[in-house]
Motif scaffolding. Structure first.
Motif, PDB file in Angstrom:
ATOM      1  N   PRO A 127      44.179  38.818  30.372  1.00  0.00           N
ATOM      2  CA  PRO A 127      44.330  37.715  31.314  1.00  0.00           C
ATOM      3  C   PRO A 127      44.164  36.366  30.630  1.00  0.00           C
ATOM      4  O   PRO A 127      43.330  36.210  29.730  1.00  0.00           O
ATOM      5  CB  PRO A 127      43.213  37.963  32.340  1.00  0.00           C
ATOM      6  N   ALA A 128      44.962  35.386  31.062  1.00  0.00           N
ATOM      7  CA  ALA A 128      44.886  34.059  30.465  1.00  0.00           C
ATOM      8  C   ALA A 128      43.585  33.343  30.852  1.00  0.00           C
ATOM      9  O   ALA A 128      43.039  32.576  30.063  1.00  0.00           O
ATOM     10  CB  ALA A 128      46.091  33.219  30.893  1.00  0.00           C
ATOM     11  N   ASP A 129      43.109  33.603  32.043  1.00  0.00           N
ATOM     12  CA  ASP A 129      41.893  32.940  32.525  1.00  0.00           C
ATOM     13  C   ASP A 129      40.674  33.729  32.044  1.00  0.00           C
ATOM     14  O   ASP A 129      40.094  34.537  32.766  1.00  0.00           O
ATOM     15  CB  ASP A 129      41.916  32.857  34.055  1.00  0.00           C
ATOM     16  N   SER A 130      40.286  33.478  30.801  1.00  0.00           N
ATOM     17  CA  SER A 130      39.194  34.255  30.205  1.00  0.00           C
ATOM     18  C   SER A 130      37.857  33.983  30.890  1.00  0.00           C
ATOM     19  O   SER A 130      37.008  34.876  30.993  1.00  0.00           O
ATOM     20  CB  SER A 130      39.093  33.941  28.709  1.00  0.00           C
ATOM     21  N   ILE A 162      41.299  40.398  39.530  1.00  0.00           N
ATOM     22  CA  ILE A 162      41.770  40.243  38.152  1.00  0.00           C
ATOM     23  C   ILE A 162      43.217  40.720  38.026  1.00  0.00           C
ATOM     24  O   ILE A 162      44.066  40.062  37.415  1.00  0.00           O
ATOM     25  CB  ILE A 162      40.862  41.017  37.174  1.00  0.00           C
ATOM     26  N   TRP A 163      43.517  41.886  38.598  1.00  0.00           N
ATOM     27  CA  TRP A 163      44.863  42.460  38.497  1.00  0.00           C
ATOM     28  C   TRP A 163      45.911  41.538  39.120  1.00  0.00           C
ATOM     29  O   TRP A 163      46.936  41.229  38.503  1.00  0.00           O
ATOM     30  CB  TRP A 163      44.887  43.827  39.178  1.00  0.00           C
ATOM     31  N   LYS A 164      45.688  41.074  40.337  1.00  0.00           N
ATOM     32  CA  LYS A 164      46.669  40.250  41.028  1.00  0.00           C
ATOM     33  C   LYS A 164      46.835  38.899  40.345  1.00  0.00           C
ATOM     34  O   LYS A 164      47.949  38.373  40.236  1.00  0.00           O
ATOM     35  CB  LYS A 164      46.254  40.074  42.490  1.00  0.00           C
ATOM     36  N   THR A 165      45.721  38.342  39.870  1.00  0.00           N
ATOM     37  CA  THR A 165      45.805  37.059  39.162  1.00  0.00           C
ATOM     38  C   THR A 165      46.645  37.196  37.907  1.00  0.00           C
ATOM     39  O   THR A 165      47.491  36.342  37.613  1.00  0.00           O
ATOM     40  CB  THR A 165      44.395  36.560  38.803  1.00  0.00           C
ATOM     41  N   TRP A 166      46.431  38.282  37.156  1.00  0.00           N
ATOM     42  CA  TRP A 166      47.208  38.480  35.932  1.00  0.00           C
ATOM     43  C   TRP A 166      48.694  38.654  36.249  1.00  0.00           C
ATOM     44  O   TRP A 166      49.547  38.085  35.581  1.00  0.00           O
ATOM     45  CB  TRP A 166      46.692  39.687  35.160  1.00  0.00           C
ATOM     46  N   CYS A 167      49.018  39.438  37.260  1.00  0.00           N
ATOM     47  CA  CYS A 167      50.421  39.629  37.648  1.00  0.00           C
ATOM     48  C   CYS A 167      51.066  38.295  38.009  1.00  0.00           C
ATOM     49  O   CYS A 167      52.175  37.985  37.561  1.00  0.00           O
ATOM     50  CB  CYS A 167      50.529  40.597  38.825  1.00  0.00           C
ATOM     51  N   LEU A 168      50.378  37.487  38.796  1.00  0.00           N
ATOM     52  CA  LEU A 168      50.937  36.206  39.228  1.00  0.00           C
ATOM     53  C   LEU A 168      51.097  35.243  38.063  1.00  0.00           C
ATOM     54  O   LEU A 168      51.979  34.387  38.078  1.00  0.00           O
ATOM     55  CB  LEU A 168      50.050  35.595  40.319  1.00  0.00           C
ATOM     56  N   GLU A 169      50.240  35.372  37.056  1.00  0.00           N
ATOM     57  CA  GLU A 169      50.375  34.523  35.860  1.00  0.00           C
ATOM     58  C   GLU A 169      51.703  34.772  35.152  1.00  0.00           C
ATOM     59  O   GLU A 169      52.237  33.887  34.485  1.00  0.00           O
ATOM     60  CB  GLU A 169      49.239  34.814  34.864  1.00  0.00           C
TER      61      GLU A 169
END
Length: 288
Positions: A127-130, A162-169
């Motif tokens: 994920p970009a948002d470490s 975490i999963w949904k945030t990464w997908c949306l990124e």
């Protein structure tokens, strides 16, 4: 139940391209164990009846899952599907990581195409948002003191975030950190470099996956982003190295491995050339 596949490091595997269908996927956690400063794996290979996740805080390990292989380090998430051998060996120990058993909740029928196909899931991603990711790790450690359904329900909540945030990124058009151009194949190339930046991976491997020669890839990528894919990959790795220097106690050798480099010496030289400061001095100036 639809057969969600995996994609990752093998030459025969398709590049992963997140879609809104994956962002809508809901997971449930069925098991959780926190490992602190583990020196080595007792089992070098294992197979699980459900999806399993290795979420790494520090250290790194080499893995083989199906045709996919690579090295995962701090901030990486490794996802293994059910009934697929998961081979692993420690690369930089001790390792601190979260081991999570998962199942995905049956999606609405509208999420599955008429031909029965289903989106592919990544084997490893970062994920970009470490800061958000490591904040989640801290919550998981605190939740580990609870027991039973309540603990797993709360861990499920944070994993889905975490999963949904990464997908949306990574969905086309979203994510301010993902460069975009009119060349969709090069957008795909950029995302692929982001997915593999923590592994020994380069222009030759990427060109092969995209069906281009290295010269064709370099020419098209430069036209799209005003830089070569190699320069773009180095930039990603330098960003990762900076984060690990500030947020972890990993050695330079460990950080090099987590960033896809063969040695700490090589990383130190490249870092100094790019950042005009040595890694140790960068860490001293920026750690709080």
């Amino acid at each position: 139940m639809a057969n969600f596949g995996i994609t990752g490091g093998g030459k025969q595997t398709e590049a992963f391209e997140p879609t809104m269908r994956l962002a809508e996927l809901e997971w449930s956690v069925t098991g959780y164990t926190f490992w602190n400063k583990k020196r080595d794996f007792i089992l070098q290979s294992d197979t699980y009846p459900t999806w399993c996740l290795f979420a790494i805080e520090s250290g790194s390990f080499a893995y083989e899952i199906g045709e996919s292989h690579g090295t995962a380090g701090s901030g990486s998430l490794v996802l293994c599907p059910p009934n697929v051998p998961f081979r692993r060996r420690t690369a930089a120990s001790p390792m601190t990581f979260h081991f999570v058993l998962l199942r995905w909740n049956e999606p609405h029928p509208d999420n599955i195409s008429e031909d029965g196909s289903a989106p592919r899931l990544p084997v490893t991603f970062t994920p970009a948002d470490s800061h958000r990711l490591f904040d989640t790790f801290g919550k998981w450690r605190r939740l580990n003191a609870l027991s039973g359904f309540k603990r797993l329900s709360l861990i499920s909540h944070y994993w889905n975030d975490i999963w949904k945030t990464w997908c949306l990124e990574h969905i086309e058009g979203d994510g301010p950190d993902v460069p975009r151009s009119a060349d969709k194949l090069m957008n795909r190339a950029a995302r692929r470099l982001e997915e593999r930046c923590s592994e020994p991976y380069g222009v030759k491997e990427l060109a092969g996956e995209l069906g281009l020669s290295p010269v064709q890839l370099i020419r098209r990528f430069r036209a799209a982003y005003n830089m070569t894919p190699g320069d773009y990959l180095t930039g990603l790795r330098m960003k990762q190295a900076c984060r690990l220097l500030c947020e972890t106690r990993m050695t330079i050798e460990q950080i090099a491995s987590a960033c896809g480099y063969a040695s700490g010496y090589y990383l130190s030289r490249l870092f100094a050339a790019r950042m005009s400061v040595t890694p140790s001095e960068y860490r001293r100036r920026n750690r709080v």
